[in-house]
Design an enzyme around this catalytic site. Sequence first.
Site, PDB file in Angstrom:
ATOM      1  N   ARG A   1      24.617 -11.612   4.363  1.00 15.17           N
ATOM      2  CA  ARG A   1      24.700 -13.266   4.265  1.00 15.17           C
ATOM      3  C   ARG A   1      25.561 -13.469   5.533  1.00 15.17           C
ATOM      4  O   ARG A   1      25.251 -14.464   6.185  1.00 15.17           O
ATOM      5  CB  ARG A   1      25.010 -13.413   2.894  1.00 15.17           C
ATOM      6  CG  ARG A   1      24.207 -13.512   1.760  1.00 15.17           C
ATOM      7  CD  ARG A   1      24.718 -14.333   0.674  1.00 15.17           C
ATOM      8  NE  ARG A   1      24.844 -15.620   0.806  1.00 15.17           N
ATOM      9  CZ  ARG A   1      25.148 -16.388  -0.245  1.00 15.17           C
ATOM     10  NH1 ARG A   1      26.052 -15.913  -1.159  1.00 15.17           N
ATOM     11  NH2 ARG A   1      25.018 -17.554   0.080  1.00 15.17           N
TER      12      ARG A   1
ATOM     13  N   CYS B   1      33.524 -18.820   1.208  1.00 15.75           N
ATOM     14  CA  CYS B   1      32.334 -18.173   0.681  1.00 15.75           C
ATOM     15  C   CYS B   1      31.159 -18.969   0.776  1.00 15.75           C
ATOM     16  O   CYS B   1      31.162 -19.962   1.809  1.00 15.75           O
ATOM     17  CB  CYS B   1      32.565 -17.217  -0.706  1.00 15.75           C
ATOM     18  SG  CYS B   1      32.890 -18.746  -1.958  1.00 15.75           S
TER      19      CYS B   1
END
Length: 274
Positions: A182, A238
């Site tokens: 990611r 995050c």
Amino acid sequence: MRHTKYLVDSEWLEQNLDNPQVVIVDCRFQLADPNWGRSQYRASHIQGAYYLNLDRDLSSEVQLHGGRHPLPNMDVLTHKFASLGIIQQETLVVAYDDSRFAFAARLWWLLRYLGHDRVVLLDGGWQDWLKRNYPVNNAIPEAKSGNFSPQPHGDWLADINMVKASQSKERVTIIDSRDRDRYLGLTEPIDPIAGSIAGAVNSPWKQVSNELGYLQPLEIQQQLWQDYRSAEEIIVYCGSGVTACVNLFSLALAGVQNTKLYAGGWSDWCSYLN
């Protein structure tokens, strides 16, 4: 038996189930099914534990910007903490989940952000408790009257403007806590745009624990952050300010204090890229 400033084990908690100075909070949750954790809690939980839901209790409503899990309204959260019987800087709060601290660490960070340092995570979480056949039930404990007077650490937070300004500062480190694929933009299962904040380094939150949900030894926690100890400031993010708290937990364990949470995370950042 283990009881430290940041962590307790199941053996210690089992021996303190009736301790009036201890409040246990179940934080189990699944992003794909927001009601799952509450239903699991209603079926079975550590004896005496309360439940806090990531979406309903530990976050506020999603807006156009601010990310997928904006920080909760602190007045509302303060009342919730008091209803669990938490007394500011007296009660020891033990938070657990079954996801390698992913959701329990959010509660850990929020309590400390509001000035309550007496909060620990349960090593091994729900799985370890079950493995040891320690007491569980489905009884919902009654609300209590605690005394929670928040003293927020406003300097523990970073917003998008602060992150943008920090991109050009050599002594500020921006840490992306998501899985490496990611971070690299190779995959994006949740947010509409793949990628990461330019200049950020990657330290996946799952490195903090092993696959069974036990915290890695202190030496490993220190090694994770060795390259960044000279930074004047560390901004951690995050996807939406949740699993970043696992890295913030690890940083605290390693003795690194100059940290901030970019609570909006990548979901906030990419909301400005559309």
